[in-house]
Design an enzyme around this catalytic site. Structure first.
Site, mmCIF file in Angstrom:
data_model
loop_
_atom_site.group_PDB
_atom_site.id
_atom_site.type_symbol
_atom_site.label_atom_id
_atom_site.label_comp_id
_atom_site.label_asym_id
_atom_site.label_seq_id
_atom_site.Cartn_x
_atom_site.Cartn_y
_atom_site.Cartn_z
ATOM 1 N N SER A 46 25.797 33.120 84.476
ATOM 2 C CA SER A 46 24.444 32.568 84.368
ATOM 3 C C SER A 46 24.514 31.065 84.160
ATOM 4 O O SER A 46 25.485 30.559 83.576
ATOM 5 C CB SER A 46 23.734 33.199 83.157
ATOM 6 N N TYR A 67 23.922 34.993 74.145
ATOM 7 C CA TYR A 67 23.942 35.100 75.612
ATOM 8 C C TYR A 67 24.670 33.907 76.229
ATOM 9 O O TYR A 67 25.565 34.079 77.067
ATOM 10 C CB TYR A 67 22.500 35.192 76.118
HETATM 11 N N1 LIG Z 1 17.206 37.606 85.004
HETATM 12 C C1 LIG Z 1 17.678 36.386 84.883
HETATM 13 O O1 LIG Z 1 16.926 35.425 84.732
HETATM 14 C C2 LIG Z 1 19.176 36.148 84.930
HETATM 15 C C3 LIG Z 1 19.605 34.839 85.008
HETATM 16 C C4 LIG Z 1 20.972 34.582 85.063
HETATM 17 C C5 LIG Z 1 21.866 35.619 85.058
HETATM 18 N N2 LIG Z 1 21.439 36.896 84.974
HETATM 19 C C6 LIG Z 1 22.451 37.949 84.966
HETATM 20 O O2 LIG Z 1 22.253 38.806 86.063
HETATM 21 C C7 LIG Z 1 22.711 40.120 85.747
HETATM 22 C C8 LIG Z 1 21.596 41.127 86.033
HETATM 23 O O3 LIG Z 1 20.515 40.822 85.159
HETATM 24 P P1 LIG Z 1 19.021 41.289 85.423
HETATM 25 O O4 LIG Z 1 18.158 40.148 85.131
HETATM 26 O O5 LIG Z 1 18.930 41.982 86.721
HETATM 27 O O6 LIG Z 1 18.872 42.313 84.210
HETATM 28 P P2 LIG Z 1 18.266 43.787 84.145
HETATM 29 O O7 LIG Z 1 17.056 43.895 84.996
HETATM 30 O O8 LIG Z 1 18.156 44.102 82.695
HETATM 31 O O9 LIG Z 1 19.427 44.669 84.815
HETATM 32 C C9 LIG Z 1 20.672 44.802 84.194
HETATM 33 C C10 LIG Z 1 21.172 46.212 84.448
HETATM 34 O O10 LIG Z 1 22.453 46.367 83.792
HETATM 35 C C11 LIG Z 1 22.405 47.594 83.032
HETATM 36 N N3 LIG Z 1 23.339 47.555 81.911
HETATM 37 C C12 LIG Z 1 23.179 46.937 80.715
HETATM 38 N N4 LIG Z 1 24.220 47.186 79.922
HETATM 39 C C13 LIG Z 1 25.069 47.971 80.629
HETATM 40 C C14 LIG Z 1 26.312 48.585 80.344
HETATM 41 N N5 LIG Z 1 26.913 48.418 79.151
HETATM 42 N N6 LIG Z 1 26.908 49.337 81.286
HETATM 43 C C15 LIG Z 1 26.307 49.525 82.503
HETATM 44 N N7 LIG Z 1 25.127 48.997 82.815
HETATM 45 C C16 LIG Z 1 24.509 48.215 81.908
HETATM 46 C C17 LIG Z 1 20.968 47.661 82.570
HETATM 47 O O11 LIG Z 1 20.646 48.952 82.112
HETATM 48 P P3 LIG Z 1 19.468 49.053 80.988
HETATM 49 O O12 LIG Z 1 18.237 48.539 81.654
HETATM 50 O O13 LIG Z 1 19.427 50.502 80.623
HETATM 51 O O14 LIG Z 1 19.918 48.173 79.853
HETATM 52 C C18 LIG Z 1 20.249 47.270 83.854
HETATM 53 O O15 LIG Z 1 20.121 48.370 84.708
HETATM 54 C C19 LIG Z 1 23.119 40.076 84.273
HETATM 55 O O16 LIG Z 1 24.508 39.910 84.174
HETATM 56 C C20 LIG Z 1 22.380 38.859 83.753
HETATM 57 O O17 LIG Z 1 23.007 38.307 82.622
HETATM 58 C C21 LIG Z 1 20.097 37.197 84.916
#
Ligand SMILES: NC(=O)c1ccc[n+]([C@@H]2O[C@H](COP(=O)([O-])OP(=O)(O)OC[C@H]3O[C@@H](n4cnc5c(N)ncnc54)[C@H](OP(=O)(O)O)[C@@H]3O)[C@@H](O)[C@H]2O)c1
Length: 260
Positions: free
Chosen positions: A140, A153
């Site tokens: 990120s 984070y």
């Molecule tokens: N959204 C943003 O603005 C943003 C920005 C920069 C980077 N990112 C990164 O992008 C990636 C995806 O994020 P997102 O925004 O799409 O988040 P999200 O919508 O919360 O999706 C993350 C997924 O990972 C699953 N997960 C969490 N803990 C886990 C574990 N221990 N084992 C297996 N699966 C797990 C979650 O399940 P649950 O829903 O059941 O927890 C969810 O299905 C992450 O690494 C995040 O840090 C996001």
């Protein structure tokens, strides 16, 4: 004609992982899908089945080695060896001074750093044997500096960025490419929970997915998006600490509905 590549995606059930899975399905890729959210995974599977996609889905916690290895074994038995890993599963929440919330810090590192390391560990021996493979770690832009409203984070993503960077040269000599993906704000469950006072400019998960799919095809060292936010964060990264602290003291309380 050669077989389409096998892409393993963690965190596939929601947000960026889900959008990336759907985009890859449109490209005819074979997919292994892992997530802790079994209900989300099931609804994704229903959508993929009706689109005629080739995939195997397995519920697992990426930070639990045994569960993850079982899931990867099951997926590889059905689809063959993994060509590309997209380690997208992640966890993020607000952590603010003075509550350092060490349990949250530990959990965040378990998922965001060790979960990615475990995922790499699960596919790396096979890739090393074959002398080829591609590892994409989703970090990120929040890992570029320590942001005072996301202490755990930011720290976990900074550690992940350094971890992937350190893996890169040694694995490149063995035919394996490492890509560090650094998204800015993406509209998902994770980002919508942050109490920003004003509307924050976010891209949609589908746009993030296009960047990740392009990174799978082109295999860059870094995949930073959106471009404008990448530029802003690159400047912030080079900023002297004194100026960064001043900016955070000003920007934080003005931007957030909570104090730190
Ligand atoms: N959204 C943003 O603005 C943003 C920005 C920069 C980077 N990112 C990164 O992008 C990636 C995806 O994020 P997102 O925004 O799409 O988040 P999200 O919508 O919360 O999706 C993350 C997924 O990972 C699953 N997960 C969490 N803990 C886990 C574990 N221990 N084992 C297996 N699966 C797990 C979650 O399940 P649950 O829903 O059941 O927890 C969810 O299905 C992450 O690494 C995040 O840090 C996001």
């Amino acid at each position: 004609m050669s077989e389409p590549p096998h892409v393993l995606i963690t965190g596939a059930a929601n947000g960026i992982g889900r959008a990336t899975t759907l985009e890859l399905a449109r490209n005819g890729v074979r997919m292994g899908l892992i997530d802790i959210d079994s209900t989300g995974l099931e609804s994704l599977a229903t959508e993929l089945r009706s689109a005629g996609a080739t995939f195997v889905a397995a519920t697992a916690d990426v930070s639990w080695r045994w569960q993850l290895c079982q899931a990867v074994k099951e997926i590889e038995a059905a689809l063959g060896p993994v060509d590309v890993l997209v380690a997208c599963a992640g966890f993020g929440t607000l952590t603010l001074v003075p509550d350092l919330a060490l349990d949250t810090l530990r959990h965040t590192f378990e998922v965001n750093l060790f979960g990615v390391a475990e995922s790499i560990e699960a596919v790396l021996p096979g890739m090393l044997n074959r002398g080829r493979g591609h590892l994409v770690g989703v970090a990120s832009l929040a890992g570029y500096r320590g942001f005072p409203w996301m202490i755990s984070y930011s720290a976990s993503k900074a550690a992940l960025i350094a971890y992937l960077e350190a893996l890169r040269p040694g694995l490149a000599r063995r035919g394996i490419t490492v890509t560090t993906a650094c998204p800015g704000f993406v509209r998902t469950a994770m980002s919508t929970g942050v109490p920003y006072k004003r509307k924050v400019k976010m891209i949609e998960p589908e746009q993030a997915a296009q960047h990740l799919v392009r990174a799978i095809l082109r295999r860059p060292r870094n995949c930073v998006f959106p471009w404008s936010m990448g530029m802003g964060l690159a400047i912030l990264k080079l900023m002297p600490d004194r100026l960064f602290d001043w900016l955070m003291r000003r920007a934080g309380p003005e931007a957030l509905a909570v104090d730190f």
